[in-house]
Enzyme design. Structure first.
Site, short mmCIF file in Angstrom:
data_model
loop_
_atom_site.label_atom_id
_atom_site.label_comp_id
_atom_site.label_asym_id
_atom_site.label_seq_id
_atom_site.Cartn_x
_atom_site.Cartn_y
_atom_site.Cartn_z
N THR A 160 -3.17 12.58 11.12
CA THR A 160 -3.45 11.33 10.42
C THR A 160 -4.91 10.98 10.71
O THR A 160 -5.41 11.27 11.79
CB THR A 160 -2.55 10.22 11.02
OG1 THR A 160 -1.20 10.52 10.67
CG2 THR A 160 -2.91 8.83 10.52
N ARG A 188 10.66 8.84 3.53
CA ARG A 188 10.39 8.48 4.92
C ARG A 188 9.06 7.72 5.00
O ARG A 188 8.08 8.07 4.34
CB ARG A 188 10.32 9.75 5.76
CG ARG A 188 9.97 9.54 7.24
CD ARG A 188 8.54 9.89 7.51
NE ARG A 188 8.20 9.85 8.92
CZ ARG A 188 6.96 9.81 9.37
NH1 ARG A 188 5.95 9.78 8.52
NH2 ARG A 188 6.72 9.80 10.65
N VAL A 189 9.05 6.62 5.75
CA VAL A 189 7.81 5.86 5.95
C VAL A 189 7.48 5.91 7.44
O VAL A 189 8.33 5.61 8.28
CB VAL A 189 7.97 4.40 5.48
CG1 VAL A 189 6.72 3.59 5.82
CG2 VAL A 189 8.24 4.35 3.98
N GLY A 190 6.26 6.28 7.76
CA GLY A 190 5.83 6.35 9.16
C GLY A 190 5.16 5.07 9.61
O GLY A 190 5.32 4.01 9.00
N ASP A 191 4.38 5.17 10.66
CA ASP A 191 3.73 3.99 11.24
C ASP A 191 2.50 3.55 10.45
O ASP A 191 2.12 2.37 10.48
CB ASP A 191 3.28 4.31 12.68
CG ASP A 191 2.30 5.48 12.71
OD1 ASP A 191 2.71 6.59 12.33
OD2 ASP A 191 1.12 5.27 13.07
N GLY A 212 -0.30 10.20 15.28
CA GLY A 212 0.81 10.76 16.05
C GLY A 212 2.11 10.62 15.30
O GLY A 212 2.12 10.37 14.09
N GLY A 214 5.08 8.97 13.87
CA GLY A 214 5.32 7.58 13.52
C GLY A 214 6.60 6.98 14.07
O GLY A 214 6.65 5.78 14.40
#
Ligand code: GLY
Length: 293
Positions: A160, A188-191, A212, A214
């Site tokens: 990222t 999917r949604v990460g941080d 990193g 999420g």
């Protein structure tokens, strides 16, 4: 690849700092640096973003400025060359903080952000190779098993991109942009698009941008956790070290953090084996390394 990534990061530092020297606000510097990284194809963001299991490229980005606590983010955006600029549109042209999915793409295209080319045949082939490496072909029935195998092997695609900056007026800003993790489930949604998880900025405490995996970063709201620690008097080094220690010990999470205090002190910390990152204050050459102690 590493050599090209280093050169690209140095260029991003020149670009971002160049904007500050011209008198731009910290948010401009963060956006300009991240745009350069998104356009490079060398990181998991923008045109380099990994493909999801269904062969689509959906990207997430967010940014925040510390003066008025303005923030914007997009999740699952497609076809846009610079998701970070789409996040800025959400912040400045809407009353919202986060837009997701096709409406986020439509907003970006409405404001005529540059389009991104479709994934190349080489990128599609790389996806199929990745899938074959870890198990049977993805299918409706096999997808979950495939993803869980991947998660266990921690073969998450990191890289990222992110940036933090401090401008002449003493305002801090942070931003992040990503294609998520390798072979993630569609949806999917990460941080990265979550304010307080992937990035946070407050002139009274500091700015943080995270990279990193999420799933761990979200559970500890890492960016806000680190900023809060600085608000309680911790230095960037101490705040970053403490939060990454917590991430590792409580949930075996893996991440890296760019941490900047309003007085200009900063830290780059990670509990991943490597984190390619750099810094520059306008004197000498930018520093770019792949490991920070
Ligand atoms: N940090 C990127 C992601 O987990 O999506």
């Amino acid at each position: 690849m590493m050599g090209r990534q280093r050169a690209c990061l140095a260029e991003a530092l020149y670009t971002g700092y160049g904007r500050l020297r011209e008198g731009a606000v910290a948010l401009d510097a963060v956006e300009a640096a991240i745009c350069l990284l998104e356009a490079s194809g060398l990181f998991n963001a923008g045109i380099g973003a990994r493909l999801q299991l269904d062969g689509s490229r959906r990207m997430d980005a967010s940014l925040m400025e510390g003066r008025g606590l303005g923030a914007g983010a997009v999740a699952g955006i497609k076809s846009v060359r610079h998701p970070i600029s789409a996040a800025r549109l959400v912040m400045e042209r809407t009353e919202h903080v986060l837009l997701s999915g096709p409406p986020a793409t439509r907003l970006a295209l409405h404001f005529q952000l540059a389009r991104q080319a479709s994934p190349t045949p080489a990128q599609r082939k790389a996806l199929q190779t990745d899938i074959r490496k870890i198990g049977p072909q993805a299918s409706a029935a096999g997808t979950l098993r495939l993803f869980n195998t991947l998660a266990r092997r921690r073969k998450a695609g990191l890289e990222t991109v992110g940036a933090v900056a401090l401008d002449r007026a003493g305002t801090v800003a942070a931003g992040a942009s990503t294609g998520g993790v390798t072979l993630m489930l569609p949806g999917r949604v990460g941080d990265t698009p979550l304010i307080g998880c992937g990035c946070y900025a407050d002139d009274e405490a500091g700015a943080v941008s995270m990279s990193g995996v999420g799933e761990g970063i979200i559970r500890l709201a890492m960016a806000k956790t680190i900023v809060d620690r600085m608000a309680s008097g911790a230095t960037p080094v101490a705040a970053g070290r403490w939060a990454l220690g917590l991430l590792g010990s409580r949930i075996r999470g893996q991440a890296g953090a760019l941490v900047l205090a309003p007085n200009g002190k900063f830290a780059i910390r990670h509990n991943t084996p490597y984190m390619i990152a750099g810094y520059w204050n306008g004197h000498g050459e930018p520093v770019v390394k792949d490991k920070y102690e």
